[in-house]
Scaffold this motif. Structure first.
Motif, PDB file in Angstrom:
ATOM      1  N   ARG B  31       0.845  -1.191   0.000  1.00 51.62           N
ATOM      2  CA  ARG B  31       0.000   0.000   0.000  1.00 51.62           C
ATOM      3  C   ARG B  31       0.885   1.248   0.000  1.00 51.62           C
ATOM      4  O   ARG B  31       1.861   1.325   0.739  1.00 51.62           O
ATOM      5  CB  ARG B  31      -0.907   0.004   1.219  1.00 51.62           C
ATOM      6  CG  ARG B  31      -1.903  -1.134   1.239  1.00 51.62           C
ATOM      7  CD  ARG B  31      -2.635  -1.179   2.572  1.00 51.62           C
ATOM      8  NE  ARG B  31      -3.467  -2.366   2.667  1.00 51.62           N
ATOM      9  CZ  ARG B  31      -4.778  -2.353   2.456  1.00 51.62           C
ATOM     10  NH1 ARG B  31      -5.383  -1.242   2.153  1.00 51.62           N
ATOM     11  NH2 ARG B  31      -5.476  -3.479   2.559  1.00 51.62           N
ATOM     12  N   TYR B  33       0.583   5.673  -0.126  1.00 54.93           N
ATOM     13  CA  TYR B  33      -0.317   6.805   0.069  1.00 54.93           C
ATOM     14  C   TYR B  33       0.421   8.108  -0.219  1.00 54.93           C
ATOM     15  O   TYR B  33       1.614   8.229   0.033  1.00 54.93           O
ATOM     16  CB  TYR B  33      -0.799   6.856   1.527  1.00 54.93           C
ATOM     17  CG  TYR B  33      -1.209   5.537   2.117  1.00 54.93           C
ATOM     18  CD1 TYR B  33      -0.261   4.661   2.619  1.00 54.93           C
ATOM     19  CD2 TYR B  33      -2.544   5.170   2.194  1.00 54.93           C
ATOM     20  CE1 TYR B  33      -0.623   3.447   3.177  1.00 54.93           C
ATOM     21  CE2 TYR B  33      -2.921   3.959   2.756  1.00 54.93           C
ATOM     22  CZ  TYR B  33      -1.955   3.104   3.242  1.00 54.93           C
ATOM     23  OH  TYR B  33      -2.326   1.907   3.783  1.00 54.93           O
ATOM     24  N   TYR B  35      -0.025  12.205   0.817  1.00 55.49           N
ATOM     25  CA  TYR B  35      -0.691  13.194   1.652  1.00 55.49           C
ATOM     26  C   TYR B  35      -0.065  14.554   1.367  1.00 55.49           C
ATOM     27  O   TYR B  35       1.070  14.643   0.912  1.00 55.49           O
ATOM     28  CB  TYR B  35      -0.510  12.874   3.150  1.00 55.49           C
ATOM     29  CG  TYR B  35      -1.424  11.797   3.670  1.00 55.49           C
ATOM     30  CD1 TYR B  35      -1.179  10.463   3.389  1.00 55.49           C
ATOM     31  CD2 TYR B  35      -2.531  12.120   4.455  1.00 55.49           C
ATOM     32  CE1 TYR B  35      -2.025   9.470   3.873  1.00 55.49           C
ATOM     33  CE2 TYR B  35      -3.382  11.139   4.939  1.00 55.49           C
ATOM     34  CZ  TYR B  35      -3.118   9.814   4.642  1.00 55.49           C
ATOM     35  OH  TYR B  35      -3.960   8.834   5.112  1.00 55.49           O
ATOM     36  N   PHE B  45      -5.193  13.577   3.214  1.00 53.66           N
ATOM     37  CA  PHE B  45      -5.143  12.473   2.269  1.00 53.66           C
ATOM     38  C   PHE B  45      -5.351  12.959   0.843  1.00 53.66           C
ATOM     39  O   PHE B  45      -6.256  13.752   0.563  1.00 53.66           O
ATOM     40  CB  PHE B  45      -6.243  11.469   2.627  1.00 53.66           C
ATOM     41  CG  PHE B  45      -6.431  10.353   1.633  1.00 53.66           C
ATOM     42  CD1 PHE B  45      -7.459  10.404   0.708  1.00 53.66           C
ATOM     43  CD2 PHE B  45      -5.587   9.261   1.646  1.00 53.66           C
ATOM     44  CE1 PHE B  45      -7.644   9.381  -0.195  1.00 53.66           C
ATOM     45  CE2 PHE B  45      -5.767   8.223   0.744  1.00 53.66           C
ATOM     46  CZ  PHE B  45      -6.799   8.282  -0.185  1.00 53.66           C
ATOM     47  N   GLU B  56      -8.369   5.074  -4.457  1.00 54.06           N
ATOM     48  CA  GLU B  56      -9.166   6.208  -4.015  1.00 54.06           C
ATOM     49  C   GLU B  56      -8.405   7.498  -4.254  1.00 54.06           C
ATOM     50  O   GLU B  56      -7.184   7.541  -4.113  1.00 54.06           O
ATOM     51  CB  GLU B  56      -9.531   6.093  -2.533  1.00 54.06           C
ATOM     52  CG  GLU B  56     -10.473   7.215  -2.063  1.00 54.06           C
ATOM     53  CD  GLU B  56     -11.050   6.984  -0.682  1.00 54.06           C
ATOM     54  OE1 GLU B  56     -10.998   5.843  -0.197  1.00 54.06           O
ATOM     55  OE2 GLU B  56     -11.557   7.951  -0.087  1.00 54.06           O
ATOM     56  N   SER B  97      -0.248  -4.963   4.040  1.00 59.45           N
ATOM     57  CA  SER B  97      -1.623  -5.397   4.286  1.00 59.45           C
ATOM     58  C   SER B  97      -1.767  -5.859   5.718  1.00 59.45           C
ATOM     59  O   SER B  97      -0.918  -6.589   6.229  1.00 59.45           O
ATOM     60  CB  SER B  97      -1.988  -6.556   3.350  1.00 59.45           C
ATOM     61  OG  SER B  97      -2.019  -6.128   2.031  1.00 59.45           O
ATOM     62  N   GLY B  98      -2.819  -5.427   6.373  1.00 55.72           N
ATOM     63  CA  GLY B  98      -3.082  -5.862   7.728  1.00 55.72           C
ATOM     64  C   GLY B  98      -2.277  -5.139   8.783  1.00 55.72           C
ATOM     65  O   GLY B  98      -2.394  -5.438   9.960  1.00 55.72           O
ATOM     66  N   TYR B 100      -1.214  -1.686  10.834  1.00 55.68           N
ATOM     67  CA  TYR B 100      -1.739  -0.385  11.195  1.00 55.68           C
ATOM     68  C   TYR B 100      -0.593   0.598  11.331  1.00 55.68           C
ATOM     69  O   TYR B 100       0.458   0.277  11.818  1.00 55.68           O
ATOM     70  CB  TYR B 100      -2.488  -0.481  12.518  1.00 55.68           C
ATOM     71  CG  TYR B 100      -3.724  -1.348  12.434  1.00 55.68           C
ATOM     72  CD1 TYR B 100      -3.655  -2.695  12.743  1.00 55.68           C
ATOM     73  CD2 TYR B 100      -4.933  -0.820  12.040  1.00 55.68           C
ATOM     74  CE1 TYR B 100      -4.771  -3.496  12.658  1.00 55.68           C
ATOM     75  CE2 TYR B 100      -6.062  -1.617  11.955  1.00 55.68           C
ATOM     76  CZ  TYR B 100      -5.981  -2.953  12.259  1.00 55.68           C
ATOM     77  OH  TYR B 100      -7.073  -3.739  12.168  1.00 55.68           O
ATOM     78  N   GLY B 101      -0.840   1.788  10.890  1.00 54.97           N
ATOM     79  CA  GLY B 101       0.210   2.786  10.991  1.00 54.97           C
ATOM     80  C   GLY B 101       1.101   2.755   9.759  1.00 54.97           C
ATOM     81  O   GLY B 101       1.510   1.693   9.297  1.00 54.97           O
ATOM     82  N   TYR B 102       1.340   3.920   9.212  1.00 59.80           N
ATOM     83  CA  TYR B 102       2.166   4.008   8.025  1.00 59.80           C
ATOM     84  C   TYR B 102       3.615   4.281   8.409  1.00 59.80           C
ATOM     85  O   TYR B 102       3.895   4.761   9.496  1.00 59.80           O
ATOM     86  CB  TYR B 102       1.780   5.217   7.164  1.00 59.80           C
ATOM     87  CG  TYR B 102       0.354   5.385   6.754  1.00 59.80           C
ATOM     88  CD1 TYR B 102      -0.090   6.650   6.412  1.00 59.80           C
ATOM     89  CD2 TYR B 102      -0.524   4.334   6.665  1.00 59.80           C
ATOM     90  CE1 TYR B 102      -1.382   6.868   6.004  1.00 59.80           C
ATOM     91  CE2 TYR B 102      -1.831   4.544   6.257  1.00 59.80           C
ATOM     92  CZ  TYR B 102      -2.248   5.809   5.924  1.00 59.80           C
ATOM     93  OH  TYR B 102      -3.534   6.024   5.508  1.00 59.80           O
ATOM     94  N   PHE B 104       6.115   6.953   6.980  1.00 57.93           N
ATOM     95  CA  PHE B 104       6.169   8.126   6.114  1.00 57.93           C
ATOM     96  C   PHE B 104       7.593   8.385   5.645  1.00 57.93           C
ATOM     97  O   PHE B 104       8.562   8.096   6.364  1.00 57.93           O
ATOM     98  CB  PHE B 104       5.701   9.378   6.867  1.00 57.93           C
ATOM     99  CG  PHE B 104       4.219   9.565   6.920  1.00 57.93           C
ATOM    100  CD1 PHE B 104       3.487   9.075   7.981  1.00 57.93           C
ATOM    101  CD2 PHE B 104       3.552  10.234   5.908  1.00 57.93           C
ATOM    102  CE1 PHE B 104       2.106   9.257   8.041  1.00 57.93           C
ATOM    103  CE2 PHE B 104       2.177  10.426   5.955  1.00 57.93           C
ATOM    104  CZ  PHE B 104       1.459   9.931   7.017  1.00 57.93           C
ATOM    105  N   GLY B 105       7.698   8.977   4.464  1.00 54.49           N
ATOM    106  CA  GLY B 105       8.960   9.541   4.017  1.00 54.49           C
ATOM    107  C   GLY B 105       9.133  10.928   4.619  1.00 54.49           C
ATOM    108  O   GLY B 105       8.263  11.424   5.341  1.00 54.49           O
TER     109      GLY B 105
END
Lengths: 116, 113
Positions: B31, B33, B35, B45, B56, B97-98, B100-102, B104-105
């Motif tokens: 995954r 993302y 932001y 987001f 999305e 997957s599965g 929690y918490g990203y 970040f760069g």
């Protein structure tokens, strides 16, 4: 429309004391909550999280409390250390089937300063 | 693994120019993302990929913005005809997957003059 609110832009505490950072949310669909810490010129770093099926989660010096009826959560840091000085973001998510959330809604952040 | 890498760290561009940012996620994360963070605000987001599929997009992502993740590895975010309001920190994050918490760069700071 701010769905996640951190009403204190800043907080100053003495080293060794407790730091309490607060967060309120308005979207009742949120069921997973996270705290991130951010130092200047770096991206946010994941700190601790809590699912809505719990009311407390603890990891070392960090504890997050969740009050679903009040739509309020707080992060406690005990004891506070100068290296904890950073911006703390509260974030919330609606989890999906399979248990993995994806889109986070962040608050504006609280700048914590821990004085030696 | 060195974490999530973003390039460039800083970009100054003239209004009307096109810019492209790159993000290299943690290799085993499927995954990814994007932001955007403006002064005094938390990250907002923009868009999300699972592998190569863009699942999305926020309404913040106008027609001037496009993001890709070819082959499910690195991702690019392009802004066409930049405006002063596009000035912000653009953050990329990845997660498995599965989980929690990203992660970040460090972000790309865009200044449009």
């Amino acid at each position: 429309d701010q769905q996640v609110k951190q009403n204190s832009p800043s907080l100053s505490v003495q080293e060794g004391r407790i730091s309490i950072l607060n967060c309120d949310y308005t979207n009742s669909m949120f069921d997973y909550f996270l705290w991130y810490k951010k130092y200047p010129a770096e991206g946010p770093t994941f700190l601790i999280s809590i699912s809505s099926i719990k009311d407390k989660n603890e990891d070392g010096r960090f504890t997050v409390f969740l009050n679903k009826s009040a739509k309020h959560l707080s992060l406690h840091i005990v004891p506070s250390q100068p290296g904890d000085s950073a911006v703390y973001f509260c974030a919330a998510s609606v989890s999906h089937s399979g248990g993995s959330n994806y889109k986070l809604t962040f608050g504006k952040g609280t700048l914590l300063t821990v004085n030696p | 693994d060195t974490g999530v890498s973003q390039d460039p760290r800083h970009k100054i561009t003239k209004r009307g120019q096109n810019v492209t940012f790159r993000c290299d996620p943690i290799s085993e994360h499927n995954r990814l993302y994007w932001y955007r963070q403006t002064l005094g605000q938390g990250p907002e987001f923009l868009t999300y990929f699972q592998n190569e599929a863009q699942l999305e997009k926020s309404r913040l992502l106008s027609d001037r913005f496009s993001a890709e993740r070819p082959k499910g590895s690195f991702s690019t975010l392009e802004i066409q005809r930049t405006e002063q309001g596009d000035s912000a920190m653009y953050l990329c994050a990845s997660s498995g997957s599965g989980s929690y918490g990203y992660t970040f760069g460090s972000g790309t700071r865009l200044t449009v003059v």
